[in-house]
Design a protein around this motif. Sequence first.
Motif, PDB file in Angstrom:
ATOM      1  N   LYS A  78      69.280  84.785  46.165  1.00 48.19           N
ATOM      2  CA  LYS A  78      68.618  85.670  45.204  1.00 48.19           C
ATOM      3  C   LYS A  78      69.382  84.945  43.842  1.00 48.19           C
ATOM      4  O   LYS A  78      68.699  84.489  42.853  1.00 48.19           O
ATOM      5  CB  LYS A  78      69.067  87.181  45.225  1.00 48.19           C
ATOM      6  N   GLN A  79      70.840  85.045  43.924  1.00 49.05           N
ATOM      7  CA  GLN A  79      71.495  84.476  42.922  1.00 49.05           C
ATOM      8  C   GLN A  79      71.259  82.933  42.601  1.00 49.05           C
ATOM      9  O   GLN A  79      71.215  82.631  41.328  1.00 49.05           O
ATOM     10  CB  GLN A  79      73.183  84.641  43.015  1.00 49.05           C
ATOM     11  N   ALA A  80      71.171  82.074  43.690  1.00 45.86           N
ATOM     12  CA  ALA A  80      70.874  80.838  43.446  1.00 45.86           C
ATOM     13  C   ALA A  80      69.489  80.546  42.660  1.00 45.86           C
ATOM     14  O   ALA A  80      69.354  79.595  41.872  1.00 45.86           O
ATOM     15  CB  ALA A  80      70.883  79.992  44.756  1.00 45.86           C
ATOM     16  N   ILE A  81      68.414  81.238  43.155  1.00 42.30           N
ATOM     17  CA  ILE A  81      67.052  81.219  42.635  1.00 42.30           C
ATOM     18  C   ILE A  81      67.090  81.519  41.367  1.00 42.30           C
ATOM     19  O   ILE A  81      66.478  80.871  40.296  1.00 42.30           O
ATOM     20  CB  ILE A  81      65.990  81.848  43.467  1.00 42.30           C
ATOM     21  N   TYR A 120      61.077  82.397  41.544  1.00 42.42           N
ATOM     22  CA  TYR A 120      60.968  80.872  41.841  1.00 42.42           C
ATOM     23  C   TYR A 120      59.852  80.344  41.220  1.00 42.42           C
ATOM     24  O   TYR A 120      59.848  79.187  40.336  1.00 42.42           O
ATOM     25  CB  TYR A 120      60.862  80.733  43.341  1.00 42.42           C
ATOM     26  N   TYR A 121      58.421  80.799  41.332  1.00 38.15           N
ATOM     27  CA  TYR A 121      57.399  80.355  40.531  1.00 38.15           C
ATOM     28  C   TYR A 121      57.574  80.233  38.974  1.00 38.15           C
ATOM     29  O   TYR A 121      57.127  79.362  38.581  1.00 38.15           O
ATOM     30  CB  TYR A 121      56.035  80.905  41.026  1.00 38.15           C
ATOM     31  N   GLU A 122      57.969  81.196  38.453  1.00 43.92           N
ATOM     32  CA  GLU A 122      58.138  81.472  36.962  1.00 43.92           C
ATOM     33  C   GLU A 122      59.237  80.399  36.647  1.00 43.92           C
ATOM     34  O   GLU A 122      59.059  79.594  35.412  1.00 43.92           O
ATOM     35  CB  GLU A 122      58.615  82.725  36.841  1.00 43.92           C
ATOM     36  N   ARG A 123      60.274  80.173  37.096  1.00 43.77           N
ATOM     37  CA  ARG A 123      61.363  79.196  36.733  1.00 43.77           C
ATOM     38  C   ARG A 123      60.837  77.831  37.004  1.00 43.77           C
ATOM     39  O   ARG A 123      61.195  77.178  36.186  1.00 43.77           O
ATOM     40  CB  ARG A 123      62.613  79.427  37.495  1.00 43.77           C
ATOM     41  N   GLY A 127      60.345  75.065  33.708  1.00 41.96           N
ATOM     42  CA  GLY A 127      60.925  74.036  33.776  1.00 41.96           C
ATOM     43  C   GLY A 127      62.475  74.536  33.702  1.00 41.96           C
ATOM     44  O   GLY A 127      63.602  73.568  33.642  1.00 41.96           O
ATOM     45  N   SER A 128      62.744  75.622  33.841  1.00 42.77           N
ATOM     46  CA  SER A 128      64.366  76.130  33.708  1.00 42.77           C
ATOM     47  C   SER A 128      65.060  75.781  35.126  1.00 42.77           C
ATOM     48  O   SER A 128      66.375  75.726  35.156  1.00 42.77           O
ATOM     49  CB  SER A 128      64.281  77.627  33.466  1.00 42.77           C
ATOM     50  N   MET A 129      64.349  75.571  36.124  1.00 37.49           N
ATOM     51  CA  MET A 129      64.798  75.198  37.359  1.00 37.49           C
ATOM     52  C   MET A 129      64.093  73.938  37.923  1.00 37.49           C
ATOM     53  O   MET A 129      62.625  74.026  38.039  1.00 37.49           O
ATOM     54  CB  MET A 129      64.540  76.348  38.412  1.00 37.49           C
ATOM     55  N   LYS A 130      64.590  72.720  38.235  1.00 39.46           N
ATOM     56  CA  LYS A 130      64.064  71.677  38.914  1.00 39.46           C
ATOM     57  C   LYS A 130      63.882  71.836  40.287  1.00 39.46           C
ATOM     58  O   LYS A 130      65.144  72.639  40.783  1.00 39.46           O
ATOM     59  CB  LYS A 130      64.934  70.379  38.370  1.00 39.46           C
ATOM     60  N   ARG A 131      63.126  71.326  40.764  1.00 40.77           N
ATOM     61  CA  ARG A 131      63.182  71.534  42.340  1.00 40.77           C
ATOM     62  C   ARG A 131      62.472  70.605  43.121  1.00 40.77           C
ATOM     63  O   ARG A 131      61.791  69.525  42.670  1.00 40.77           O
ATOM     64  CB  ARG A 131      62.302  72.917  42.779  1.00 40.77           C
ATOM     65  N   SER A 132      62.946  70.304  44.362  1.00 37.31           N
ATOM     66  CA  SER A 132      62.258  69.298  45.275  1.00 37.31           C
ATOM     67  C   SER A 132      62.290  69.713  46.639  1.00 37.31           C
ATOM     68  O   SER A 132      63.203  70.229  46.788  1.00 37.31           O
ATOM     69  CB  SER A 132      62.831  67.686  44.991  1.00 37.31           C
ATOM     70  N   LEU A 133      61.054  69.136  47.152  1.00 35.52           N
ATOM     71  CA  LEU A 133      60.758  69.707  48.633  1.00 35.52           C
ATOM     72  C   LEU A 133      60.678  68.231  49.370  1.00 35.52           C
ATOM     73  O   LEU A 133      59.943  67.530  48.958  1.00 35.52           O
ATOM     74  CB  LEU A 133      59.701  70.714  48.890  1.00 35.52           C
ATOM     75  N   CYS A 134      61.386  68.106  50.503  1.00 34.19           N
ATOM     76  CA  CYS A 134      61.513  67.017  51.168  1.00 34.19           C
ATOM     77  C   CYS A 134      61.654  67.197  52.834  1.00 34.19           C
ATOM     78  O   CYS A 134      61.818  68.109  53.076  1.00 34.19           O
ATOM     79  CB  CYS A 134      62.506  65.908  50.704  1.00 34.19           C
TER      80      CYS A 134
END
Length: 361
Positions: A78-81, A120-123, A127-134
């Motif tokens: 929770k804190q990380a997201i 998660y979806y909102e951030r 653009g306040s959180m960059k993300r990558s799925l690999c």
Amino acid sequence: MWKSYADLLVNYSLYLKKGEHLYIRSTTLAEPLISEVYKAAIVIGAHVSVQIDFFEQHENFMQNASDEQLTEVPLFHKQAIETCDAYLYIKAPFPESSISISSDKRRIRQEALKEINQVYYERTASGSMKRSLCQFPTEVDAKRAGLTLEQFSNFVFKACGLKENNPVSYWKELSKKQQKYVDFLNSKTTIRYKNKNSDISFSVLGRTWINSDGKTNMPSGEVFSSPVEDTVQGKIYFDYPTVYMGKEVEGITLQVKNGEVVSWNAKKGQEHMDQLLRTPGARFFGEVAIGTNYNIQRATKNILFDEKIGGTIHMALGQSYGQTGGKNQSSIHWDMICDMKNDAEILADEQVFYRNGQWLI
């Protein structure tokens, strides 16, 4: 290859900067890649937190947790997201567990995580959180794809452009090509997908097409948007198999009226599909997209790769991506893929711009 993979993820996909906080999540199977990503991020000057799941961790929790525990969101996650600058999720699944989990417990847990998933979806949308799925290649995914582990590993590396002389340059070139596509699509109002088994149309008025160029998924290679929710009309047949929540569904036909799926059937996995479509928001579309990664030319029953297949389109039932302007909300986002390589075309405002798997613009 793990060092090249890590460099691509850290320096291109996440374009990580000194002082940023990176949250890595995966399983113990992905240790070689996690180690290289960690090292590359530390060298840059980033702060790195890692969550590594072990075999049957999730299953043991789900089987033994009380309702109170099922409704509790893990504090670290929770804190990380809510606070991290960048989030890397490395898929590295274990073999299927023999521990059975009741559908009631799954629903309770799904509902409990709904709020943090919305964050998660909102951030990511803002653009306040960059993300990558690999993907880290494992025996499970190799077997599902009908390949040996070595074959599947090479498939993953090729799909990610890691066999190119300069992977970063490869993705920058693809990004430039896709930008031409989204500029064209963003000037249009109505899109229509047609092939011998499908004819479905929708409005994208006021919506934004996104250039998915390896910055949010690796591999990527697609352009996507969200339809205006109540405008989707017609019939579509998804001929590629899909695995969602651990169960395979194949040969899906949807009839859509005023945006809502009014009838559906599947050649395989009908019961699972029936259950999923009882989820609030699951009968409306959250995404429409066109795959552009021609390094991927076979289905693997892994949506990270299959939705990017060059010469396909996909549509997702459920949650919209906020950055596209989509408004549908749901606890699921289920991508379904349709082959467009034969007797197929895509029209924008009645102009054919795509035929038999190839762009005409």
